[in-house]
Scaffold this motif. Structure first.
Motif, PDB file in Angstrom:
ATOM      1  N   ALA B 200     106.967 -64.975  26.795  1.00 45.87           N
ATOM      2  CA  ALA B 200     106.741 -63.904  27.769  1.00 45.87           C
ATOM      3  C   ALA B 200     105.260 -63.502  27.777  1.00 45.87           C
ATOM      4  CB  ALA B 200     107.623 -62.703  27.438  1.00 45.87           C
ATOM      5  N   LEU B 201     104.658 -63.466  26.580  1.00 47.46           N
ATOM      6  CA  LEU B 201     103.238 -63.103  26.500  1.00 47.46           C
ATOM      7  C   LEU B 201     102.369 -64.170  27.178  1.00 47.46           C
ATOM      8  CD1 LEU B 201     100.820 -61.468  25.548  1.00 47.46           C
ATOM      9  CD2 LEU B 201     101.100 -62.447  23.261  1.00 47.46           C
ATOM     10  N   ARG B 202     102.683 -65.434  26.918  1.00 47.68           N
ATOM     11  CA  ARG B 202     101.920 -66.522  27.547  1.00 47.68           C
ATOM     12  C   ARG B 202     101.994 -66.448  29.062  1.00 47.68           C
ATOM     13  NH1 ARG B 202     103.406 -70.265  23.193  1.00 47.68           N
ATOM     14  NH2 ARG B 202     105.392 -70.591  24.228  1.00 47.68           N
ATOM     15  N   ALA B 203     103.159 -66.029  29.558  1.00 40.65           N
ATOM     16  CA  ALA B 203     103.378 -66.016  31.010  1.00 40.65           C
ATOM     17  C   ALA B 203     102.783 -64.779  31.677  1.00 40.65           C
ATOM     18  CB  ALA B 203     104.886 -66.096  31.290  1.00 40.65           C
ATOM     19  N   ALA B 204     102.313 -63.841  30.867  1.00 42.90           N
ATOM     20  CA  ALA B 204     101.793 -62.594  31.442  1.00 42.90           C
ATOM     21  C   ALA B 204     100.487 -62.847  32.194  1.00 42.90           C
ATOM     22  CB  ALA B 204     101.559 -61.566  30.332  1.00 42.90           C
ATOM     23  N   ARG B 205     100.219 -61.996  33.177  1.00 42.22           N
ATOM     24  CA  ARG B 205      98.920 -62.040  33.851  1.00 42.22           C
ATOM     25  C   ARG B 205      97.932 -61.197  33.058  1.00 42.22           C
ATOM     26  NH1 ARG B 205      98.854 -62.774  39.601  1.00 42.22           N
ATOM     27  NH2 ARG B 205      97.446 -60.993  39.705  1.00 42.22           N
ATOM     28  N   ARG B 206      96.650 -61.491  33.257  1.00 44.94           N
ATOM     29  CA  ARG B 206      95.617 -60.820  32.454  1.00 44.94           C
ATOM     30  C   ARG B 206      95.757 -59.296  32.507  1.00 44.94           C
ATOM     31  NH1 ARG B 206      90.415 -61.382  30.328  1.00 44.94           N
ATOM     32  NH2 ARG B 206      90.429 -63.621  30.615  1.00 44.94           N
ATOM     33  N   GLU B 207      96.015 -58.744  33.696  1.00 47.85           N
ATOM     34  CA  GLU B 207      96.050 -57.285  33.805  1.00 47.85           C
ATOM     35  C   GLU B 207      97.295 -56.686  33.151  1.00 47.85           C
ATOM     36  OE1 GLU B 207      96.322 -59.405  36.276  1.00 47.85           O
ATOM     37  OE2 GLU B 207      97.840 -58.777  37.739  1.00 47.85           O
ATOM     38  N   GLU B 208      98.223 -57.578  32.725  1.00 47.72           N
ATOM     39  CA  GLU B 208      99.437 -57.073  32.080  1.00 47.72           C
ATOM     40  C   GLU B 208      99.308 -57.001  30.564  1.00 47.72           C
ATOM     41  OE1 GLU B 208     102.336 -59.069  35.509  1.00 47.72           O
ATOM     42  OE2 GLU B 208     102.259 -59.922  33.492  1.00 47.72           O
ATOM     43  N   LEU B 209      98.159 -57.454  30.042  1.00 48.92           N
ATOM     44  CA  LEU B 209      98.036 -57.576  28.585  1.00 48.92           C
ATOM     45  C   LEU B 209      98.049 -56.227  27.869  1.00 48.92           C
ATOM     46  CD1 LEU B 209      95.475 -60.505  28.190  1.00 48.92           C
ATOM     47  CD2 LEU B 209      97.958 -60.547  27.989  1.00 48.92           C
ATOM     48  N   LEU B 210      97.487 -55.193  28.511  1.00 46.58           N
ATOM     49  CA  LEU B 210      97.483 -53.892  27.850  1.00 46.58           C
ATOM     50  C   LEU B 210      98.911 -53.364  27.730  1.00 46.58           C
ATOM     51  CD1 LEU B 210      95.616 -51.915  26.523  1.00 46.58           C
ATOM     52  CD2 LEU B 210      95.297 -50.774  28.715  1.00 46.58           C
ATOM     53  N   ALA B 211      99.689 -53.568  28.797  1.00 43.67           N
ATOM     54  CA  ALA B 211     101.096 -53.148  28.742  1.00 43.67           C
ATOM     55  C   ALA B 211     101.854 -53.962  27.699  1.00 43.67           C
ATOM     56  CB  ALA B 211     101.745 -53.307  30.128  1.00 43.67           C
ATOM     57  N   GLN B 212     101.505 -55.236  27.577  1.00 44.92           N
ATOM     58  CA  GLN B 212     102.114 -56.081  26.537  1.00 44.92           C
ATOM     59  C   GLN B 212     101.791 -55.516  25.149  1.00 44.92           C
ATOM     60  OE1 GLN B 212     103.836 -59.048  26.047  1.00 44.92           O
ATOM     61  NE2 GLN B 212     104.403 -59.361  28.178  1.00 44.92           N
ATOM     62  N   ALA B 213     100.508 -55.163  24.949  1.00 46.13           N
ATOM     63  CA  ALA B 213     100.088 -54.626  23.657  1.00 46.13           C
ATOM     64  C   ALA B 213     100.844 -53.338  23.346  1.00 46.13           C
ATOM     65  CB  ALA B 213      98.584 -54.396  23.637  1.00 46.13           C
ATOM     66  N   LYS B 214     101.023 -52.511  24.391  1.00 49.25           N
ATOM     67  CA  LYS B 214     101.748 -51.248  24.209  1.00 49.25           C
ATOM     68  C   LYS B 214     103.213 -51.529  23.862  1.00 49.25           C
ATOM     69  CE  LYS B 214     103.029 -47.122  26.795  1.00 49.25           C
ATOM     70  NZ  LYS B 214     103.287 -46.673  28.175  1.00 49.25           N
ATOM     71  N   HIS B 215     103.805 -52.445  24.598  1.00 49.91           N
ATOM     72  CA  HIS B 215     105.206 -52.810  24.386  1.00 49.91           C
ATOM     73  C   HIS B 215     105.418 -53.386  22.984  1.00 49.91           C
ATOM     74  CE1 HIS B 215     109.021 -54.888  24.828  1.00 49.91           C
ATOM     75  NE2 HIS B 215     108.412 -56.042  24.610  1.00 49.91           N
ATOM     76  N   LEU B 216     104.457 -54.216  22.532  1.00 52.54           N
ATOM     77  CA  LEU B 216     104.592 -54.876  21.230  1.00 52.54           C
ATOM     78  C   LEU B 216     104.120 -53.978  20.082  1.00 52.54           C
ATOM     79  CD1 LEU B 216     103.193 -58.394  22.264  1.00 52.54           C
ATOM     80  CD2 LEU B 216     105.559 -57.897  21.637  1.00 52.54           C
ATOM     81  N   SER B 217     103.497 -52.846  20.404  1.00 52.18           N
ATOM     82  CA  SER B 217     102.845 -52.011  19.374  1.00 52.18           C
ATOM     83  C   SER B 217     101.908 -52.850  18.514  1.00 52.18           C
ATOM     84  CB  SER B 217     103.861 -51.303  18.482  1.00 52.18           C
ATOM     85  OG  SER B 217     104.650 -50.447  19.230  1.00 52.18           O
ATOM     86  N   ALA B 218     101.058 -53.619  19.181  1.00 47.03           N
ATOM     87  CA  ALA B 218     100.148 -54.519  18.470  1.00 47.03           C
ATOM     88  C   ALA B 218      98.744 -54.347  19.033  1.00 47.03           C
ATOM     89  CB  ALA B 218     100.600 -55.961  18.637  1.00 47.03           C
TER      90      ALA B 218
END
Lengths: 217, 321
Positions: B200-218
């Motif tokens: 899911a992270l690999r498939a994310a778009r660049r602008e979605e990475l901050l939301a990914q970081a928030k979601h993953l708490s990483a």
């Protein structure tokens, strides 16, 4: 004994950092295959014995009946061998410690000669035999304790040989597969690797000799 | 720098009043230091790391082809049965195991217990497992692993936990599984989840990475690095509940690069045979004919207990975060 077939490259993948070697060959545009069985040796001209635990790799080579087959194919001039760290230990001669060695490279390597993981290190070192500098990573690395006349030292760290060549043989005590530059892998694929070594010098290619070709005791 | 100096200089986690913790003094950059730590983890690829509690067990493990041993006071199945506070193994025990074998010796420290880790580092163990199998010493903080010269392995159940541990300096990740049960299902669940979340992270778009970081708490930088490279910066091994050659082959097939076996070997009927069989199956996990041979050769597996029989508050995997 030169081998003039087009290279077919394998990486022993029973245990050890085989993936890193596959990646290094990929950088050279060479598709290498993972080898886990005797069948996997068919057609191979080049085989890498990777870093890992030499006791485990020896155990698995015996278990799957690969050890003698690899030695025979090399001695018949059909399989060039490149050992890194644990793989290099296996290529050399016996030192009375486990595991038993192949006895192909005219050198003896001592396991874990620097100590434990806390003594592992890396540094940029010149590889005069290849004409390059490389960031060399040493992990629980062995030391070359003796080099015989049928082996040629291509590079040293201080007094310790770290890259040694014999006819159809290449042994590194460090991990060229973890470096960015795949030049050591490229060197392994040169047909000239089968050049005879006498008195610590590669006979057929005097121009490519490193300055310290006769290091050893 | 001489080894002794390096060890002495390595007082890292002490904080001088008002000051920052000092990193161990090393000629290496943090990147080169991390490369050496991860390098040892890579050398363990395709291997089996076995829990041992005595020098004799360590020798059995080495002879069976183990790639490393894990020194501990009690195997997880006994910790589960006997209860009490599970701590780092005694110094005598660790040293006797180190002296018995030539392969790397790992040892477990309690989560957050950086002084147990200092002891293990001074003993020059090759890898420290900051492990949920032991009773946590700190319920909020893990060890700052960047302050040590010895590499650390940590357990994780999902990608967020993987990335939090890497950001603290872990050089190797293993699934937590549910240790001491002989039930592989939790290790399988953690492996699948980590791979699914990586996809899911690999498939994310660049602008979605901050939301990914928030979601993953990483940490965002690490999330972005994994997104750019498409893979984790450290290897991921399987641990927790592996008891048979087929269990080992299963977790290898699901993307584990090596296998930790805890109670599965020395709680089986014939540890030497079981150990050798699991090593064999791990090396050639893609070949059913090899798995048949390994399964024949293994001793009867530990009896174990299904994970759903473990009360939620007795689960080890929920320790740490």
């Amino acid at each position: 004994m030169p081998d003039d077939r087009a290279p077919v490259v394998g990486v022993l993948a029973l245990q050890g950092a085989s993936t890193a070697h596959l990646t290094a060959f990929e950088k050279l545009g060479v598709k290498a295959r993972s080898v886990r069985s005797r069948e996997g040796l068919e057609e191979l001209t080049h085989l890498v014995l990777p870093g890992g635990e030499s006791t485990t790799i020896h155990h698995l080579l015996e278990l799957f009946d690969l050890r003698q087959e690899i030695i025979d194919r090399h001695q018949a001039g059909r399989l060039a061998l490149f050992g890194t760290c644990a793989g290099a230990i296996l290529l050399g001669g016996d030192d009375g410690q486990a595991p038993p060695r192949f006895g192909l490279l005219d050198a003896v390597l001592e396991r874990n000669a620097y100590g434990r993981q806390i003594d592992s290190f890396s540094r940029v070192l010149p590889l005069p035999g290849l004409g390059i500098e490389l960031r060399c990573v040493f992990i629980r690395a062995p030391k070359v304790r003796r080099v015989g006349p049928r082996a040629c030292v291509l590079a040293c760290d201080g007094d310790d040989p770290i890259l040694v060549q014999g006819p159809g043989l290449l042994a590194a005590t460090f991990h060229p597969e973890l470096a960015e530059d795949p030049m050591v892998h490229s060197y392994f694929l040169r047909p000239a690797l089968w050049g005879e070594v006498r008195d610590g010098s590669i006979e057929k290619e005097p121009s490519e000799l490193g300055p310290q070709a006769a290091v050893g005791t | 720098m001489a080894k002794d100096d390096a060890v002495k200089a390595n007082g890292g986690s002490e904080t001088v009043a008002g000051g920052e913790p000092t990193r161990f003094s090393s000629a290496l950059t943090p990147e080169a230091d991390f490369e050496i730590k991860v390098g040892l983890a890579r050398m363990l690829q395709g291997g089996v790391i076995m829990d041992v509690t005595t020098a004799e067990e360590a020798r059995i493990a080495e002879d069976a082809g183990a790639v490393a041993v894990m020194a501990l006071e009690r195997v997880p199945a006994d910790i589960r049965k006997e209860g009490g506070v599970a701590r780092m193994a005694s110094v005598e025990r660790i040293v006797s195991i180190q002296e018995a074998v030539t392969i790397p010796t790992m040892a477990k420290a309690r989560i957050g217990h950086f002084q147990e880790a200092r002891v293990l580092e001074e003993l020059a163990v090759d890898f420290i497992d900051e492990s949920e199998v032991l009773t946590p010493a700190d319920n909020e903080h893990h060890i700052d692993k960047t302050l040590f010269r010895v590499p650390f392995v940590c357990g994780a159940r999902n990608l967020g936990e993987v990335l939090r541990r890497i950001s603290e300096g872990a050089a190797l990740i293993r699934t937590k599984g549910e240790a001491g049960t002989g039930d592989v299902s939790e290790a399988v669940r953690h492996l699948r989840l980590i791979h699914r979340e990586l996809g899911a992270l690999r498939a994310a778009r660049r602008e979605e990475l901050l939301a990914q970081a928030k979601h993953l708490s990483a940490p965002f930088d690490l999330v972005r690095q994994v997104w750019e490279q498409g893979k984790l910066p450290v290897p991921n091994f399987a641990a927790g509940g592996v008891a048979t050659p087929s269990d080992a082959a299963l977790v290898m097939s699901l993307g584990a690069e090596s296998v930790f076996v805890g109670s599965g070997i020395f709680k089986s009927d014939d540890p030497a045979r079981t150990a050798a069989a699991i090593v064999k199956a791990t090396a050639r996990y893609q070949e059913p004919s090899i798995l048949v041979e390994a399964s024949r050769e293994a001793g009867a597996a530990m009896k174990g207990m299904a994970v759903d029989q473990v009360a939620p508050d007795a689960q080890l995997q929920t320790r740490g975060w």
